[in-house]
Design a protein around this motif. Structure first.
Motif, PDB file in Angstrom:
ATOM      1  N   THR A 259      -9.227  10.723  -6.405  1.00  0.00           N
ATOM      2  CA  THR A 259      -7.812  10.848  -6.741  1.00  0.00           C
ATOM      3  C   THR A 259      -6.955  11.052  -5.492  1.00  0.00           C
ATOM      4  O   THR A 259      -6.204  12.028  -5.386  1.00  0.00           O
ATOM      5  CB  THR A 259      -7.595  11.999  -7.738  1.00  0.00           C
ATOM      6  OG1 THR A 259      -8.177  13.202  -7.186  1.00  0.00           O
ATOM      7  CG2 THR A 259      -8.256  11.695  -9.063  1.00  0.00           C
ATOM      8  N   THR A 260      -7.050  10.122  -4.540  1.00  0.00           N
ATOM      9  CA  THR A 260      -6.258  10.224  -3.320  1.00  0.00           C
ATOM     10  C   THR A 260      -4.800   9.813  -3.528  1.00  0.00           C
ATOM     11  O   THR A 260      -3.913  10.328  -2.851  1.00  0.00           O
ATOM     12  CB  THR A 260      -6.871   9.348  -2.212  1.00  0.00           C
ATOM     13  OG1 THR A 260      -7.173   8.049  -2.748  1.00  0.00           O
ATOM     14  CG2 THR A 260      -8.148   9.969  -1.665  1.00  0.00           C
TER      15      THR A 260
ATOM     16  N   ASP B 215     -14.681   0.514  -2.688  1.00  0.00           N
ATOM     17  CA  ASP B 215     -13.381   0.048  -2.241  1.00  0.00           C
ATOM     18  C   ASP B 215     -13.154   0.656  -0.852  1.00  0.00           C
ATOM     19  O   ASP B 215     -13.887   1.554  -0.427  1.00  0.00           O
ATOM     20  CB  ASP B 215     -12.309   0.507  -3.231  1.00  0.00           C
ATOM     21  CG  ASP B 215     -10.919   0.159  -2.795  1.00  0.00           C
ATOM     22  OD1 ASP B 215     -10.684  -1.006  -2.448  1.00  0.00           O
ATOM     23  OD2 ASP B 215     -10.054   1.062  -2.787  1.00  0.00           O
ATOM     24  N   LEU B 216     -12.157   0.196  -0.147  1.00  0.00           N
ATOM     25  CA  LEU B 216     -11.923   0.686   1.215  1.00  0.00           C
ATOM     26  C   LEU B 216     -10.753   1.655   1.284  1.00  0.00           C
ATOM     27  O   LEU B 216     -10.930   2.862   1.436  1.00  0.00           O
ATOM     28  CB  LEU B 216     -11.683  -0.503   2.154  1.00  0.00           C
ATOM     29  CG  LEU B 216     -11.521  -0.151   3.631  1.00  0.00           C
ATOM     30  CD1 LEU B 216     -12.854   0.217   4.248  1.00  0.00           C
ATOM     31  CD2 LEU B 216     -10.887  -1.306   4.390  1.00  0.00           C
TER      32      LEU B 216
ATOM     33  N   ASP C  11      -8.275   7.930   3.597  1.00  0.00           N
ATOM     34  CA  ASP C  11      -7.116   8.337   2.787  1.00  0.00           C
ATOM     35  C   ASP C  11      -5.850   7.801   3.449  1.00  0.00           C
ATOM     36  O   ASP C  11      -5.129   8.516   4.145  1.00  0.00           O
ATOM     37  CB  ASP C  11      -7.073   9.859   2.676  1.00  0.00           C
ATOM     38  CG  ASP C  11      -6.020  10.328   1.679  1.00  0.00           C
ATOM     39  OD1 ASP C  11      -5.369   9.474   1.047  1.00  0.00           O
ATOM     40  OD2 ASP C  11      -5.848  11.558   1.548  1.00  0.00           O
ATOM     41  N   ASP C  12      -5.573   6.532   3.208  1.00  0.00           N
ATOM     42  CA  ASP C  12      -4.503   5.853   3.942  1.00  0.00           C
ATOM     43  C   ASP C  12      -3.474   5.170   3.054  1.00  0.00           C
ATOM     44  O   ASP C  12      -2.592   4.479   3.554  1.00  0.00           O
ATOM     45  CB  ASP C  12      -5.106   4.806   4.881  1.00  0.00           C
ATOM     46  CG  ASP C  12      -5.826   3.689   4.118  1.00  0.00           C
ATOM     47  OD1 ASP C  12      -6.175   3.892   2.936  1.00  0.00           O
ATOM     48  OD2 ASP C  12      -6.046   2.624   4.713  1.00  0.00           O
ATOM     49  N   MET C  13      -3.569   5.345   1.749  1.00  0.00           N
ATOM     50  CA  MET C  13      -2.709   4.553   0.879  1.00  0.00           C
ATOM     51  C   MET C  13      -1.224   4.878   1.049  1.00  0.00           C
ATOM     52  O   MET C  13      -0.369   4.015   0.865  1.00  0.00           O
ATOM     53  CB  MET C  13      -3.134   4.717  -0.582  1.00  0.00           C
ATOM     54  CG  MET C  13      -4.491   4.097  -0.896  1.00  0.00           C
ATOM     55  SD  MET C  13      -4.623   2.350  -0.402  1.00  0.00           S
ATOM     56  CE  MET C  13      -3.488   1.591  -1.565  1.00  0.00           C
TER      57      MET C  13
ATOM     58  N   ASP D 233      -0.759   0.594  13.243  1.00  0.00           N
ATOM     59  CA  ASP D 233      -0.105   1.337  14.314  1.00  0.00           C
ATOM     60  C   ASP D 233       0.225   2.765  13.889  1.00  0.00           C
ATOM     61  O   ASP D 233       0.054   3.712  14.667  1.00  0.00           O
ATOM     62  CB  ASP D 233       1.190   0.626  14.752  1.00  0.00           C
ATOM     63  CG  ASP D 233       0.914  -0.634  15.556  1.00  0.00           C
ATOM     64  OD1 ASP D 233      -0.233  -0.803  16.031  1.00  0.00           O
ATOM     65  OD2 ASP D 233       1.842  -1.458  15.700  1.00  0.00           O
ATOM     66  N   GLU D 234       0.670   2.917  12.641  1.00  0.00           N
ATOM     67  CA  GLU D 234       1.043   4.252  12.173  1.00  0.00           C
ATOM     68  C   GLU D 234      -0.179   5.079  11.789  1.00  0.00           C
ATOM     69  O   GLU D 234      -0.219   6.296  12.013  1.00  0.00           O
ATOM     70  CB  GLU D 234       2.000   4.152  10.975  1.00  0.00           C
ATOM     71  CG  GLU D 234       2.542   5.511  10.553  1.00  0.00           C
ATOM     72  CD  GLU D 234       3.623   5.421   9.489  1.00  0.00           C
ATOM     73  OE1 GLU D 234       4.055   6.483   9.006  1.00  0.00           O
ATOM     74  OE2 GLU D 234       4.040   4.301   9.148  1.00  0.00           O
ATOM     75  N   PHE D 235      -1.196   4.424  11.228  1.00  0.00           N
ATOM     76  CA  PHE D 235      -2.332   5.179  10.710  1.00  0.00           C
ATOM     77  C   PHE D 235      -3.385   5.487  11.782  1.00  0.00           C
ATOM     78  O   PHE D 235      -4.142   6.448  11.634  1.00  0.00           O
ATOM     79  CB  PHE D 235      -2.989   4.406   9.557  1.00  0.00           C
ATOM     80  CG  PHE D 235      -4.122   5.152   8.903  1.00  0.00           C
ATOM     81  CD1 PHE D 235      -3.895   6.357   8.234  1.00  0.00           C
ATOM     82  CD2 PHE D 235      -5.426   4.676   8.960  1.00  0.00           C
ATOM     83  CE1 PHE D 235      -4.927   7.056   7.642  1.00  0.00           C
ATOM     84  CE2 PHE D 235      -6.467   5.365   8.369  1.00  0.00           C
ATOM     85  CZ  PHE D 235      -6.222   6.561   7.705  1.00  0.00           C
ATOM     86  N   ARG D 236      -3.444   4.713  12.859  1.00  0.00           N
ATOM     87  CA  ARG D 236      -4.524   4.845  13.844  1.00  0.00           C
ATOM     88  C   ARG D 236      -4.758   6.286  14.308  1.00  0.00           C
ATOM     89  O   ARG D 236      -5.908   6.734  14.376  1.00  0.00           O
ATOM     90  CB  ARG D 236      -4.274   3.921  15.037  1.00  0.00           C
ATOM     91  CG  ARG D 236      -5.423   3.901  16.041  1.00  0.00           C
ATOM     92  CD  ARG D 236      -5.205   2.866  17.119  1.00  0.00           C
ATOM     93  NE  ARG D 236      -5.493   1.512  16.634  1.00  0.00           N
ATOM     94  CZ  ARG D 236      -4.577   0.601  16.350  1.00  0.00           C
ATOM     95  NH1 ARG D 236      -3.290   0.894  16.483  1.00  0.00           N
ATOM     96  NH2 ARG D 236      -4.910  -0.596  15.925  1.00  0.00           N
TER      97      ARG D 236
END
Length: 215
Positions: free
Chosen positions: A188-189, A9-10, A16-18, A81-84
């Motif tokens: 477990t992120t 999965d991505l 770790d971006d969820m 934009d927020e995660f970059r």
């Protein structure tokens, strides 16, 4: 090694971006669309295609396909934009991918993300050499927990399902692997171990990839 292919999965599994996805959805669903959901309720809806999420929250037919496509793209742009500034692999994954690559283990991406987001990760982190197949939301008729994402990835790699190990962070992803008769490793992120107790295909839980041997 027991497995001949790793299917990743991505989001939440490679990066770790969820929480960033959740915040983008929370903003759009509540501020823009008036859903009035709590953060935890938003998280529970975060599986499958973006259009499916919108239909679960608002009901089928509430939006046209064109409207859902526009909302989906807007959400992904806000997320990117927020995660970059924080974009990086989960700790230890760089070494794990290289070990698997050198060992000749085939690897694929099997994600409910749209290509716009998959390209954002793979190109910015220079990961394309590791993955012999990429299955996105646009490539399947039914998204997770339907097994199609992972069975299609296995078929593209030409590896029997039972010789594949799925790497996932979400209960619906683990369920999709189980429905494909595939073992799964759970990171477990976003979800704690107890959220996966109903599944019998999880071979290991990890917090990150540091020190993880090939399986």
């Amino acid at each position: 090694m027991k497995y001949e292919a790793y299917l990743f999965d991505l989001n939440g599994t490679i990066i770790d971006d969820m929480h960033f996805h959740a915040r983008a959805w929370e903003s759009i669903l509540n501020k823009d669309l008036g859903a009035n959901l709590t953060y935890d309720e938003v998280v529970l809806q975060m599986y499958g295609k973006n259009a499916e999420l919108l239909e679960r929250v608002f009901g089928k037919g509430h939006f046209t396909q064109e409207e859902m496509d526009r909302i989906s793209l807007d959400k992904e742009k806000r997320y990117q934009d927020e995660f970059r500034p924080h974009l990086k692999l989960i700790d230890g994954l760089d070494m794990f991918l290289e070990k698997a690559y050198q060992a000749g283990i085939k690897m694929a991406i099997g994600s409910a993300a749209i290509p716009f987001n998959i390209d954002f990760v793979l190109d910015n982190l220079n990961l394309r050499k590791y993955f012999g197949a990429i299955v996105s939301a646009d490539d399947v008729h039914k998204s997770k927990p339907d097994p199609e994402t992972f069975t299609k990835a296995a078929e593209q790699l030409d590896i029997p399902f039972e010789r594949c190990l799925v790497f996932e962070d979400a209960p619906k992803g683990i369920e999709a692997a189980q429905n494909a008769t595939m073992d799964a490793l759970c990171i477990t992120t976003l979800h704690p171990e107890e959220d996966f107790k109903q599944y019998n295909n999880v071979v290991k839980f990890i917090a990150d990839y540091r020190g993880l041997p090939l399986l």
